[in-house]
Design a protein around this motif. Structure first.
Motif, short mmCIF file in Angstrom:
data_model
loop_
_atom_site.label_atom_id
_atom_site.label_comp_id
_atom_site.label_asym_id
_atom_site.label_seq_id
_atom_site.Cartn_x
_atom_site.Cartn_y
_atom_site.Cartn_z
N LEU A 1 0.85 -1.18 0.00
CA LEU A 1 0.00 0.00 0.00
C LEU A 1 0.88 1.24 0.00
O LEU A 1 1.72 1.42 0.89
CB LEU A 1 -0.91 0.02 1.22
N LEU A 2 0.70 2.08 -1.02
CA LEU A 2 1.50 3.29 -1.16
C LEU A 2 0.58 4.50 -1.09
O LEU A 2 -0.13 4.80 -2.06
CB LEU A 2 2.27 3.28 -2.48
N PRO A 3 0.55 5.22 0.04
CA PRO A 3 -0.31 6.41 0.16
C PRO A 3 0.24 7.53 -0.72
O PRO A 3 1.44 7.83 -0.69
CB PRO A 3 -0.21 6.77 1.65
N VAL A 4 -0.65 8.14 -1.49
CA VAL A 4 -0.24 9.18 -2.44
C VAL A 4 -0.88 10.50 -2.06
O VAL A 4 -2.08 10.57 -1.80
CB VAL A 4 -0.66 8.80 -3.88
N LEU A 5 -0.07 11.56 -2.03
CA LEU A 5 -0.54 12.92 -1.75
C LEU A 5 -0.74 13.62 -3.09
O LEU A 5 0.23 14.05 -3.72
CB LEU A 5 0.46 13.66 -0.88
N SER A 6 -1.97 13.70 -3.53
CA SER A 6 -2.27 14.31 -4.82
C SER A 6 -2.87 15.69 -4.62
O SER A 6 -3.06 16.16 -3.49
CB SER A 6 -3.23 13.41 -5.61
N ALA A 7 -3.20 16.35 -5.72
CA ALA A 7 -3.65 17.74 -5.66
C ALA A 7 -4.92 17.91 -4.83
O ALA A 7 -5.08 18.92 -4.13
CB ALA A 7 -3.88 18.26 -7.08
#
Length: 248
Positions: free
Chosen positions: A107-113
């Motif tokens: 699981l890779l948490p992504v900080l998107s716009a």
């Protein structure tokens, strides 16, 4: 049967009675309410499982005695990596639980716009790890989900570009293929690797979606005619990918 995750000191063959570490002892004694004589399933998160019997409990110690041989349980049908744009806390908690239950490998948490959660690049919340561990034990599995530190959008794009398999992108886009059709056209062989990218509340920004779809290994997929919540979209897509990987 109660289940306890032991990331260290997993009992090898020939091990006699042994004491649980403090946190595991507390969980078994005070949360699961185990009693003398109960059988416990011990797992190590990388496929090993072994039963043990509770031989004594006290406020200071819990003593277990291994029963039978160590089992090597098979991993999920495919290595699935979930690039998940971080959702609001309550939705993310539920999503983490289901991710572990389904058997997602990474699981890779992504900080998107459009990410609204209060999380910084590099964060790996201990609460999230506890949720994953608890869910693993609840479903009596033996392969844990690897929780990676949060990454920003640029890092996520780089990691997906380098991923050794297809990257399915849950996308509201004209060129997105229904996921069932996409999996027929791009099957996931048993034991192979695949990734899934799901956006946050508010979806991807137009630039993010364009950048993701432009990846050489990207496969944009639609998840039906309904607009799904973030956590529903992830679980629906993951279930499709893992089910496809079990097909002959």
């Amino acid at each position: 049967m109660h289940c306890i995750l032991l990331k260290t000191d997993f009992p090898a063959e020939g091990t006699k009675a042994f004491s649980l570490q403090a946190d595991a002892a507390h969980h078994l004694r005070d949360v699961l309410r185990a009693k003398h004589g109960d059988t416990v399933r011990l797992i190590n998160g990388t496929g090993l499982a072994r039963d043990a019997r509770v031989v004594s409990l006290s406020h200071r110690d819990v003593l277990l005695e291994p029963v039978g041989s160590t089992l090597e349980l098979p991993p999920p049908p495919a290595f699935i990596a979930l690039f998940q744009c971080v959702a609001k806390p309550s939705r993310m908690d539920w999503l983490l639980e289901k991710t572990a239950e389904l058997g997602v490998a990474q699981l890779l948490p992504v900080l998107s716009a459009h990410t609204v959660a209060h999380l910084k690049k590099g964060d790996r919340p201990e609460r999230w790890q506890r949720i994953l561990d608890s869910a693993l034990c609840q479903c009596n599995a033996a392969w844990e989900t690897a929780l990676e530190p949060a990454v920003d959008w640029k890092q996520a794009i780089e990691m997906m570009r380098d991923f050794p398999g297809p990257v399915f992108i849950g996308a509201i886009a004209p060129n997105a293929t229904p996921i069932a059709q996409a999996l027929r056209e791009h099957p996931i062989p048993h034991g192979s690797k695949a990734a899934l990218l799901i956006g946050p509340e508010g979806d991807f920004s137009p630039d993010e979606l364009a950048e993701a779809i432009a990846l050489p290994n990207a496969i944009p997929v639609s998840l039906g005619n309904r607009i799904l919540r973030v956590e529903t979209a992830s679980v629906y897509a993951l279930a499709n990918l893992l089910a496809a990987a079990q097909l002959p």
